[in-house]
Design an enzyme around this catalytic site. Structure first.
Site, short mmCIF file in Angstrom:
data_model
loop_
_atom_site.label_atom_id
_atom_site.label_comp_id
_atom_site.label_asym_id
_atom_site.label_seq_id
_atom_site.Cartn_x
_atom_site.Cartn_y
_atom_site.Cartn_z
CB CYS A 231 -1.09 -0.02 1.33
SG CYS A 231 -2.24 -1.48 1.02
CG HIS B 108 -3.21 3.34 2.26
ND1 HIS B 108 -3.93 2.87 1.00
CD2 HIS B 108 -3.27 2.30 3.11
CE1 HIS B 108 -4.10 1.64 1.23
NE2 HIS B 108 -3.56 1.22 2.48
CG ASN C 130 -6.81 -0.93 1.21
OD1 ASN C 130 -6.03 -0.63 0.47
ND2 ASN C 130 -6.15 -1.35 2.55
#
Length: 343
Positions: free
Chosen positions: A119, A261, A292
């Site tokens: 990520c 994020h 996500n």
């Protein structure tokens, strides 16, 4: 220790953004029809109402090309000296996906490579691109974050399936003045391999293949230790974001937009609270609609927010991420007056 690149040469300046998500949206109720979960449970724990999923046959490279085409169009250019693709889900284990993406964009012959930091991949790519520009290796770099993360999820795992989605985002960086709007500040990056088992796919790599053991099917899927990941994500993201603010000479209360994020609404909120970033519009979010999207998360959030008018020229913007490895990163910039296109 957290390390960062300090620009001695030209700065990397954002000149255009592009992003896309697959057309198919998957609601919580759709997941609840075959998983032991509910819309209320998912929303309460993650803040997610829906996520997008690719159709069969659509690859990470396909999403990357679409986002990149939009970013190049937004920047008003057709050329770049390098393509950096952040992804956890490459089209193949070998070769990297970026060279094929570059060729499909008409950029055959340029430097093109993948960056893998889960990520945090986009921020790692951003730092790499900024370094290339500062060193005089490139005048313009295309940085992409793209994922078909749903392709590596265990369909029966209710702890991961509701969280992740597919998508892509891209930015065009050009060489410019460190003082101008859109100039990327020092990109701070860090890692701790001692926590590598928090976020993992156990099988498929050389460690499993050379062991002589046949891995069960379950080991080929993405796994995450949720509670420990939450703790490390909050601590590491807060620390690196605070360091980025200090380097920029900003107080948290002076941040106009915080682009974290989109891991989990609770993580984002906890980090923002610890930093002292005001609630409301200061905290950019699209997790409720896209979930996500791992490496695609930050560029997708920036592009959608700019296109919707939630990011305005002159906004002091803080960007931060945390991912598997474990890895983390942060940077700052004053938002420029540039186009952002979505599909």
């Amino acid at each position: 220790m957290t390390t960062g690149h300090h620009c001695r040469g030209p700065a990397a300046v954002i000149s255009g953004l592009g992003a896309c998500v697959p057309p198919r949206a998957v609601t919580n109720d759709e997941l609840a029809a075959y998983l032991d979960t509910s819309d209320e449970w998912i929303r309460r724990r993650t803040g997610i109402a829906s996520r997008h999923r690719v159709d069969p046959g659509t690859s990470t490279g396909d999403l990357a090309v679409t986002a990149a085409e939009l970013a190049l169009k937004a920047a008003g250019v057709t050329e770049a000296d390098a393509v950096v693709l952040g992804t956890t889900t490459p089209d193949r284990l070998c070769p990297a996906t970026a060279p094929e993406v570059a060729t499909r964009l008409g950029l055959t012959g340029v430097a093109a490579f993948d960056v893998s930091a889960v990520c945090t991949s986009f921020l790692y790519g951003l730092g790499t691109a900024a370094g290339m520009i500062a060193a005089g290796m490139a005048q313009r770099v295309l940085v992409i974050g793209a994922e078909t993360f749903t392709s590596i999820l265990d369909p029966a795992d209710r702890s991961t399936v509701p969280i992740f989605g597919d998508g892509a985002g891209a930015v065009v960086l050009r060489a410019g003045d460190p003082a101008e709007p859109g100039a990327i500040g020092r990109v701070l990056l860090g890692s701790d391999g001692g926590q590598s088992d928090l976020i993992r796919i156990p099988a498929g790599g050389s460690r499993q293949r050379t062991s002589g053991a046949v891995a069960p099917l379950a080991d080929h899927y993405f796994r995450m230790n949720g509670s420990d990941t939450y703790r490390h994500a909050v601590e590491r993201t807060t620390a690196v974001a605070r360091e980025a603010l200090d380097l920029a000479g900003w107080e948290a209360a002076e941040v106009d937009r915080f682009a974290a994020h989109q891991a989990n609404a609770r993580i984002i909120g906890a980090v923002a609270d610890r930093l002292g970033v005001p609630a409301g519009a200061h905290r950019l979010s699209n997790i409720d609609r896209v979930g996500n999207t791992a490496a695609a998360s930050v560029p997708l959030l920036l592009t959608e927010s700019a296109a919707a008018g939630l990011l305005s020229p002159g906004d002091r913007t803080l960007i931060a991420a945390f991912g598997g490895g474990v890895t983390w990163g942060a940077t700052t910039l004053v938002w420029p007056d540039v186009p952002a296109l979505t599909a």
